[in-house]
Scaffold this active site. Structure first.
Site, mmCIF file in Angstrom:
data_model
loop_
_atom_site.group_PDB
_atom_site.id
_atom_site.type_symbol
_atom_site.label_atom_id
_atom_site.label_comp_id
_atom_site.label_asym_id
_atom_site.label_seq_id
_atom_site.Cartn_x
_atom_site.Cartn_y
_atom_site.Cartn_z
ATOM 1 N N LYS A 5 0.815 -1.221 0.000
ATOM 2 C CA LYS A 5 0.000 0.000 0.000
ATOM 3 C C LYS A 5 0.848 1.271 0.000
ATOM 4 O O LYS A 5 0.414 2.301 -0.529
ATOM 5 C CB LYS A 5 -0.963 -0.017 1.186
ATOM 6 N N GLU B 182 -1.476 7.657 7.846
ATOM 7 C CA GLU B 182 -2.377 8.518 7.062
ATOM 8 C C GLU B 182 -3.201 9.343 8.021
ATOM 9 O O GLU B 182 -3.624 8.837 9.066
ATOM 10 C CB GLU B 182 -3.338 7.656 6.226
ATOM 11 N N HIS C 132 -15.006 -3.948 9.121
ATOM 12 C CA HIS C 132 -14.357 -4.058 7.812
ATOM 13 C C HIS C 132 -14.894 -5.197 6.963
ATOM 14 O O HIS C 132 -14.298 -5.571 5.954
ATOM 15 C CB HIS C 132 -12.838 -4.131 7.947
ATOM 16 N N ARG D 78 -8.398 -7.606 -8.404
ATOM 17 C CA ARG D 78 -9.142 -8.862 -8.573
ATOM 18 C C ARG D 78 -10.600 -8.554 -8.874
ATOM 19 O O ARG D 78 -11.028 -7.410 -8.804
ATOM 20 C CB ARG D 78 -9.090 -9.647 -7.255
#
Ligand code: MV4
Length: 504
Positions: A116, A201, A236, A295
């Site tokens: 990432k 972040e 999540h 994907r």
């Protein structure tokens, strides 16, 4: 050009891929674990091969065995589906080195988006907005991270570079909390990915989670198919997705701007096949690249429902070296679609997984209703794999019609033998915030309680008793499932006999 595809997956997505192959006249090869001997994907495929014991590590994650089977049975290509081996660069490379086409992006694109921090740097270089945070790549030491944190500002998020999906993620409110949460994030990332590397972040508060579906061929064509709203999740785990996003709504200018950025992100890693760019949007409608999923996704059918395109067939065409058969100008979002993930879990008991035999399952049908599933009456839900048993996708001309249709379909849906989250979906679809489209990523955890939503509802034991009687009656006189056979079987009676013996 390949004419036989091995599907390296199980459950509803394996069935979905087999269906696309069938329509294209492509032969299909299934692989299965000992727990999936009588699974739908095994029965639907032209051929099927045993991989090994139930645990994924000994079956669906055995890339070496899967490639071996593909070679021996003469498959020319492999579709990885989602999960398992779908985003493993080393596997994609091994597939290609074995002389098979990988129905997905190049290994280099998987790698570029898999880390990432590397993905952040790559898309930033292409002029794409990311949330302010640590720059560059490579491992950051604890002292470096502690020094950068105050410059970014609080609250912030510690994220795993190998992550995605929220694993190894920690929200930090104060510098004083940094050391402890940093250790916790590293430990969780190490356990989940074997890689404790992290980056920072700034936290985007009350964010919406919106993703864009893209398609890219090997002839430099990259298009987007519009967005999906994925903010309705719990820990999540996405539970319900819709297309378009009620937050973007009629804002076609913003939609096209985000879509163009999504295409740019795909181009930045020389992407081919279907992929998804995740964005966060804040209240002021600023959007930021979050990550790319290299994907096919669970929620791809909502995009299919509103665009009329078959994303899996497009993937196969792209892998065959063909051009996209639509241009950006030809893609339109028509109407509205909602997907409910039907999981074998107990919404009244902290969503605890529910295992056991599906005694009866009666899926809804009718106008605008699609059900993708890998289960059937008699199927055993095992604890080895994820709890998704079915996806209910409903389309309507408007969001209102899609909601009413989804409610109607959920009401029709009967699943007996295991607990499911259908009551959760029914409560969500009746909640004023959902109906108004006013929900963000914290809605389920912070503002929604199924018990509160159902307070005052009457329990009807009479209905339960009638239903139980009907089911018992049905089981007693269950008709054989008659499936039209091709050349590979002689008699429907023989097939049904075998089927019944298998499920006694
Ligand atoms: C964020 C965020 C807010 N700010 N990053 C969650 C999973 C992974 N794909 C990234 N995720 C998020 N990243 C910044 N800078 C919000 C999420 C997020 C989320 C966070 C807490 C609880 C639920 C969430 C659901 C979706 C996204």
């Amino acid at each position: 050009m390949f004419t036989k595809v091995l599907i390296a997956n199980r459950g509803e997505i394996a069935v979905r891929i087999i269906r696309a192959c069938r329509e294209l006249g492509i032969e299909t090869v299934a692989v299965f674990s000992e727990a999936d001997r009588s699974a739908l994907h095994v029965r639907y495929a032209d051929e099927a091969y045993l991989l090994g014991p139930a645990p994924s590590r000994e079956s669906y994650l055995r890339g070496d065995r899967i490639i071996d089977i593909a070679r021996k049975c003469g498959a020319g290509a492999l579709h990885p589906g989602y999960g398992f081996l779908a985003e493993r660069e080393d596997f994609a490379r091994a597939v290609e080195e074995a002389g098979l086409a990988f129905i997905g992006p190049k290994p280099s694109a998987i790698a570029a988006m898999g880390d990432k921090a590397v993905a952040r740097r790559t898309v930033t270089a292409a002029g794409i907005p990311v949330v302010p945070g640590t720059e560059g790549e490579g491992s950051l030491r604890d002292d470096e991270i502690l020094a950068i944190a105050p410059q970014i500002g609080f609250p912030l998020l510690i994220k795993a570079t190998a992550g995605g999906g929220g694993k190894g993620m920690r929200e930090v409110a104060l510098q004083a909390d940094m050391p402890g949460l940093l250790q916790a994030a590293r430990r969780e990332a190490e356990a989940a990915f074997g890689d404790g590397n992290v980056y920072l972040e700034k936290l985007v508060p009350n964010a919406r989670h919106i993703e864009f579906q893209i398609l890219a061929d090997e002839h430099d064509n990259v298009i987007h198919l519009g967005e999906r709203e994925c903010s309705l999740q719990r820990r999540h785990q996405k539970l319900l997705e819709e297309a378009p996003s009620p937050f973007l709504g009629e804002d076609e200018e913003l939609r096209q701007r985000m879509g163009a950025v999504a295409c740019q992100a795909a181009r930045a890693v020389d992407y081919h096949s279907a992929g998804t760019i995740e964005f966060l949007i804040d209240k002021e409608r600023n959007f930021y690249f979050l990550e790319m999923n290299t994907r096919l996704q669970v929620e791809h059918p909502v995009t299919e429902a509103v665009t009329g395109l078959d994303i899996v067939k497009e993937q196969i065409r792209i892998a065959r070296g063909r051009k996209l058969h639509v241009t950006q100008e030809e893609v339109h979002q028509n109407g509205w679609a909602i997907e409910c993930r039907i999981n074998a879990e107990d919404p009244y008991n902290d969503f605890l997984p529910s295992v056991g035999r599906i005694a009866q399952i009666i899926p809804p049908t009718g106008p605008g209703v699609r059900v993708d599933t890998g289960v059937y009456p008699g199927f055993e839900i095992s604890p080895y794999y994820d709890s998704l048993i079915s996806k209910l996708i409903c389309w309507g001309e408007t969001r209102g019609e899609a909601i009413l249709r989804t409610r109607r379909a959920l009401e029709e849906y009967r699943i007996l033998g295991v607990r499911t989250n259908i009551p959760f979906h029914q409560s969500i679809l009746e909640s004023p915030r959902f109906m108004a489209g006013q929900y963000d990523t914290r809605f389920v955890e912070e503002r929604f309680s199924i018990d509160a939503a159902e307070e005052g509802k009457v329990v009807r034991p009479d209905i339960a008793a009638i239903l139980a009687t009907l089911v018992a009656h049905r089981q007693g006189q269950q008709a054989s499932q008659i499936v039209r056979r091709g050349e590979r079987d002689t008699s429907n009676w023989k097939w049904v006999g075998r089927w019944e013996r298998m499920h006694r």
